[in-house]
Design a protein around this motif. Sequence first.
Motif, PDB file in Angstrom:
ATOM      1  N   LEU A  37      25.291 -39.610 -55.947  1.00 18.86           N
ATOM      2  CA  LEU A  37      25.805 -39.895 -57.294  1.00 18.86           C
ATOM      3  C   LEU A  37      27.208 -39.332 -57.516  1.00 18.86           C
ATOM      4  CD1 LEU A  37      22.559 -39.096 -59.335  1.00 18.86           C
ATOM      5  CD2 LEU A  37      23.362 -41.327 -58.516  1.00 18.86           C
ATOM      6  N   ASP A  38      28.005 -40.045 -58.329  1.00 22.08           N
ATOM      7  CA  ASP A  38      29.394 -39.610 -58.542  1.00 22.08           C
ATOM      8  C   ASP A  38      29.525 -38.426 -59.488  1.00 22.08           C
ATOM      9  OD1 ASP A  38      28.654 -40.924 -60.865  1.00 22.08           O
ATOM     10  OD2 ASP A  38      30.497 -42.098 -61.060  1.00 22.08           O
ATOM     11  N   ARG A  39      28.617 -38.313 -60.431  1.00 24.36           N
ATOM     12  CA  ARG A  39      28.835 -37.434 -61.583  1.00 24.36           C
ATOM     13  C   ARG A  39      28.588 -35.947 -61.300  1.00 24.36           C
ATOM     14  NH1 ARG A  39      27.633 -38.166 -67.408  1.00 24.36           N
ATOM     15  NH2 ARG A  39      28.569 -36.282 -68.246  1.00 24.36           N
ATOM     16  N   PHE A  40      27.677 -35.674 -60.394  1.00 27.05           N
ATOM     17  CA  PHE A  40      27.249 -34.288 -60.184  1.00 27.05           C
ATOM     18  C   PHE A  40      27.637 -33.835 -58.775  1.00 27.05           C
ATOM     19  CE2 PHE A  40      23.912 -36.804 -62.381  1.00 27.05           C
ATOM     20  CZ  PHE A  40      24.256 -36.459 -63.676  1.00 27.05           C
ATOM     21  N   TYR A  41      28.367 -32.722 -58.677  1.00 25.29           N
ATOM     22  CA  TYR A  41      28.801 -32.293 -57.350  1.00 25.29           C
ATOM     23  C   TYR A  41      29.008 -30.783 -57.286  1.00 25.29           C
ATOM     24  CZ  TYR A  41      33.430 -32.207 -59.519  1.00 25.29           C
ATOM     25  OH  TYR A  41      34.494 -31.928 -60.347  1.00 25.29           O
ATOM     26  N   THR A  42      29.148 -30.283 -56.061  1.00 27.52           N
ATOM     27  CA  THR A  42      29.445 -28.865 -55.834  1.00 27.52           C
ATOM     28  C   THR A  42      30.771 -28.766 -55.089  1.00 27.52           C
ATOM     29  OG1 THR A  42      27.084 -28.394 -55.610  1.00 27.52           O
ATOM     30  CG2 THR A  42      28.588 -26.719 -54.786  1.00 27.52           C
ATOM     31  N   GLU A  43      31.592 -27.805 -55.512  1.00 30.14           N
ATOM     32  CA  GLU A  43      32.881 -27.571 -54.853  1.00 30.14           C
ATOM     33  C   GLU A  43      32.810 -26.184 -54.215  1.00 30.14           C
ATOM     34  OE1 GLU A  43      36.169 -28.389 -57.458  1.00 30.14           O
ATOM     35  OE2 GLU A  43      37.499 -27.121 -56.262  1.00 30.14           O
ATOM     36  N   THR A  44      33.080 -26.127 -52.920  1.00 31.99           N
ATOM     37  CA  THR A  44      32.891 -24.858 -52.184  1.00 31.99           C
ATOM     38  C   THR A  44      34.109 -24.530 -51.331  1.00 31.99           C
ATOM     39  OG1 THR A  44      30.522 -25.195 -52.146  1.00 31.99           O
ATOM     40  CG2 THR A  44      31.398 -23.695 -50.478  1.00 31.99           C
ATOM     41  N   THR A  45      34.559 -23.278 -51.422  1.00 33.38           N
ATOM     42  CA  THR A  45      35.699 -22.811 -50.629  1.00 33.38           C
ATOM     43  C   THR A  45      35.229 -21.742 -49.643  1.00 33.38           C
ATOM     44  OG1 THR A  45      37.182 -23.255 -52.467  1.00 33.38           O
ATOM     45  CG2 THR A  45      38.017 -21.770 -50.784  1.00 33.38           C
ATOM     46  N   ALA A  46      35.666 -21.848 -48.404  1.00 24.06           N
ATOM     47  CA  ALA A  46      35.269 -20.886 -47.370  1.00 24.06           C
ATOM     48  C   ALA A  46      36.512 -20.356 -46.668  1.00 24.06           C
ATOM     49  CB  ALA A  46      34.363 -21.558 -46.343  1.00 24.06           C
ATOM     50  N   GLN A  47      36.443 -19.066 -46.338  1.00 23.61           N
ATOM     51  CA  GLN A  47      37.575 -18.401 -45.664  1.00 23.61           C
ATOM     52  C   GLN A  47      37.018 -17.293 -44.761  1.00 23.61           C
ATOM     53  OE1 GLN A  47      40.292 -16.730 -48.497  1.00 23.61           O
ATOM     54  NE2 GLN A  47      41.987 -16.778 -47.036  1.00 23.61           N
ATOM     55  N   VAL A  48      37.604 -17.132 -43.595  1.00 23.77           N
ATOM     56  CA  VAL A  48      37.162 -16.058 -42.702  1.00 23.77           C
ATOM     57  C   VAL A  48      37.419 -14.708 -43.385  1.00 23.77           C
ATOM     58  CG1 VAL A  48      37.661 -14.904 -40.506  1.00 23.77           C
ATOM     59  CG2 VAL A  48      37.436 -17.395 -40.585  1.00 23.77           C
ATOM     60  N   ALA A  49      36.446 -13.775 -43.255  1.00 27.26           N
ATOM     61  CA  ALA A  49      36.542 -12.480 -43.939  1.00 27.26           C
ATOM     62  C   ALA A  49      35.915 -11.404 -43.058  1.00 27.26           C
ATOM     63  CB  ALA A  49      35.826 -12.543 -45.282  1.00 27.26           C
ATOM     64  N   THR A  50      35.941 -10.140 -43.546  1.00 27.04           N
ATOM     65  CA  THR A  50      35.373  -9.060 -42.734  1.00 27.04           C
ATOM     66  C   THR A  50      33.857  -8.988 -42.874  1.00 27.04           C
ATOM     67  OG1 THR A  50      35.882  -7.599 -44.543  1.00 27.04           O
ATOM     68  CG2 THR A  50      37.432  -7.615 -42.691  1.00 27.04           C
ATOM     69  N   LYS A  51      33.321  -9.508 -43.994  1.00 23.21           N
ATOM     70  CA  LYS A  51      31.857  -9.588 -44.128  1.00 23.21           C
ATOM     71  C   LYS A  51      31.491 -10.837 -44.924  1.00 23.21           C
ATOM     72  CE  LYS A  51      31.429  -6.805 -48.280  1.00 23.21           C
ATOM     73  NZ  LYS A  51      30.636  -6.106 -49.157  1.00 23.21           N
ATOM     74  N   ASP A  52      30.225 -11.251 -44.831  1.00 23.05           N
ATOM     75  CA  ASP A  52      29.785 -12.429 -45.584  1.00 23.05           C
ATOM     76  C   ASP A  52      29.660 -12.088 -47.063  1.00 23.05           C
ATOM     77  OD1 ASP A  52      29.513 -14.108 -43.389  1.00 23.05           O
ATOM     78  OD2 ASP A  52      27.413 -13.560 -43.047  1.00 23.05           O
ATOM     79  N   THR A  53      30.305 -12.874 -47.909  1.00 22.10           N
ATOM     80  CA  THR A  53      30.103 -12.730 -49.361  1.00 22.10           C
ATOM     81  C   THR A  53      29.932 -14.123 -49.949  1.00 22.10           C
ATOM     82  OG1 THR A  53      32.489 -12.796 -49.731  1.00 22.10           O
ATOM     83  CG2 THR A  53      31.452 -10.604 -49.655  1.00 22.10           C
ATOM     84  N   PHE A  54      29.235 -14.181 -51.085  1.00 25.90           N
ATOM     85  CA  PHE A  54      28.953 -15.483 -51.693  1.00 25.90           C
ATOM     86  C   PHE A  54      29.053 -15.345 -53.206  1.00 25.90           C
ATOM     87  CE2 PHE A  54      25.394 -18.818 -52.438  1.00 25.90           C
ATOM     88  CZ  PHE A  54      26.334 -19.821 -52.604  1.00 25.90           C
ATOM     89  N   VAL A  55      29.991 -16.083 -53.787  1.00 24.12           N
ATOM     90  CA  VAL A  55      30.135 -16.087 -55.250  1.00 24.12           C
ATOM     91  C   VAL A  55      29.720 -17.470 -55.736  1.00 24.12           C
ATOM     92  CG1 VAL A  55      31.770 -15.868 -57.171  1.00 24.12           C
ATOM     93  CG2 VAL A  55      31.997 -14.382 -55.169  1.00 24.12           C
ATOM     94  N   LEU A  56      28.668 -17.494 -56.553  1.00 23.25           N
ATOM     95  CA  LEU A  56      28.141 -18.769 -57.035  1.00 23.25           C
ATOM     96  C   LEU A  56      28.374 -18.895 -58.533  1.00 23.25           C
ATOM     97  CD1 LEU A  56      26.511 -21.386 -56.558  1.00 23.25           C
ATOM     98  CD2 LEU A  56      24.426 -20.051 -56.858  1.00 23.25           C
ATOM     99  N   ASP A  57      29.052 -19.949 -58.933  1.00 23.29           N
ATOM    100  CA  ASP A  57      29.381 -20.176 -60.350  1.00 23.29           C
ATOM    101  C   ASP A  57      30.000 -18.924 -60.989  1.00 23.29           C
ATOM    102  OD1 ASP A  57      28.532 -22.837 -60.286  1.00 23.29           O
ATOM    103  OD2 ASP A  57      26.459 -22.285 -60.736  1.00 23.29           O
ATOM    104  N   GLY A  58      30.845 -18.233 -60.207  1.00 23.65           N
ATOM    105  CA  GLY A  58      31.579 -17.080 -60.734  1.00 23.65           C
ATOM    106  C   GLY A  58      30.874 -15.749 -60.578  1.00 23.65           C
ATOM    107  N   TYR A  59      29.620 -15.735 -60.126  1.00 19.03           N
ATOM    108  CA  TYR A  59      28.871 -14.468 -60.002  1.00 19.03           C
ATOM    109  C   TYR A  59      28.557 -14.152 -58.542  1.00 19.03           C
ATOM    110  CZ  TYR A  59      28.228 -15.024 -65.006  1.00 19.03           C
ATOM    111  OH  TYR A  59      28.457 -15.175 -66.338  1.00 19.03           O
ATOM    112  N   PRO A  60      28.803 -12.909 -58.107  1.00 15.30           N
ATOM    113  CA  PRO A  60      28.461 -12.536 -56.732  1.00 15.30           C
ATOM    114  C   PRO A  60      26.949 -12.589 -56.523  1.00 15.30           C
ATOM    115  CG  PRO A  60      29.687 -10.777 -57.854  1.00 15.30           C
ATOM    116  CD  PRO A  60      29.401 -11.807 -58.875  1.00 15.30           C
ATOM    117  N   VAL A  61      26.542 -13.149 -55.404  1.00 21.43           N
ATOM    118  CA  VAL A  61      25.120 -13.280 -55.082  1.00 21.43           C
ATOM    119  C   VAL A  61      24.720 -12.067 -54.242  1.00 21.43           C
ATOM    120  CG1 VAL A  61      23.460 -14.681 -53.775  1.00 21.43           C
ATOM    121  CG2 VAL A  61      25.187 -15.788 -55.216  1.00 21.43           C
ATOM    122  N   SER A  62      23.528 -11.493 -54.524  1.00 22.28           N
ATOM    123  CA  SER A  62      23.072 -10.333 -53.743  1.00 22.28           C
ATOM    124  C   SER A  62      21.576 -10.474 -53.445  1.00 22.28           C
ATOM    125  CB  SER A  62      23.348  -9.049 -54.525  1.00 22.28           C
ATOM    126  OG  SER A  62      22.641  -9.095 -55.743  1.00 22.28           O
TER     127      SER A  62
END
Length: 324
Positions: A37-62
């Motif tokens: 579907l066109d209307r609903f989507y996720t935009e994701t940015t990835a970059q090499v870093a020193t450890k894995d981190t994940f920020v979802l909708d502005g909040y860090p995931v733990s």
Amino acid sequence: MSSYTAIAHTNIALIKYWGKRDATYILPYNNSLSLTLDRFYTETTAQVATKDTFVLDGYPVSGAALIKFTNFLDILRQYGQTDQKLAIRSTNHVPTAAGLASSASGLAALTLAATKALNLDLTKPELSRLARRGSGSACRSIYGGFVEWQKGHDDSDSLAVPLATDEQTTLDIAMIAVVVSNQAKKISSRQGMSNTVATSPFYPAFVKSCEADIKAMKQAISNNDLNQVGAIAEANALKMHATTLGADPPFSYFLPETLHVIQVVKTLRQNGYLCYFTMDAGPNIKVICAGSQSRTIADQLKKALPNLDLAIAKPGPGAHLISH
Ligand code: PMV
């Protein structure tokens, strides 16, 4: 260090995936078929870093959610034979309270952005296979338009294939999301399908009927026969939901309001509007109709269901990079 941003759109199954024959590799019991579907989507940015981190909708995931996420990144790293860590930022663009699951678009966008950041240049079939390991339905969001997930024999050939080579749909189709509830569901699709497979005597019959439904659905799509597409999708969704009533313990994703919306769709149909419904592992309804009639049908739905939110979606594109 370069960062890569990918977009993937959500997909809704017309013929449902509901059960794994292999939970580690996420291999399904039957082929499924969806519309991106066109209307609903996720935009994701990835970059090499020193450890894995994940920020979802502005909040860090733990915690457990972060472990689940790094386990998936490990699958990508193993595939690329690299041990580089990644910083990921992901945003779901689903209209507030659309009641649509974002796991398909989320895992598809993550697969594309993360593999690019890991310096892998993968083909769409490879991306589809890897996205499948994160969330089964995500393998279909690698492609646009109508997409079939072929159950395959093993990890190497269980992947999605678009029905049209250019991913364009000639069928004039839309889906209207009708939001019955935006509460998180009590039984996740993962848990619901595994209970159903293990205990419901109706499950084998569902799998068997999907084989015929896929064939009929492909025929209906190639005939541009929206009436048939809707009728087959509606019946297939009801068969999937019937399996949950046979599970031990029995369960259902229906709420009283779900039945009310179904009744409204059926009444509209009796009054000459071409519309059918489908629903996934939650109480919300997606109304299948012609794109050209979607406004009119949405107006009719709104008249009958003034308190519910609606969102119209049309066929959308496959996962793609927007910057790097
Ligand atoms: O991919 P999952 O684990 O979110 O499961 C999706 C299951 C359904 O949405 C109910 C059906 C489907 O084929 O998408």
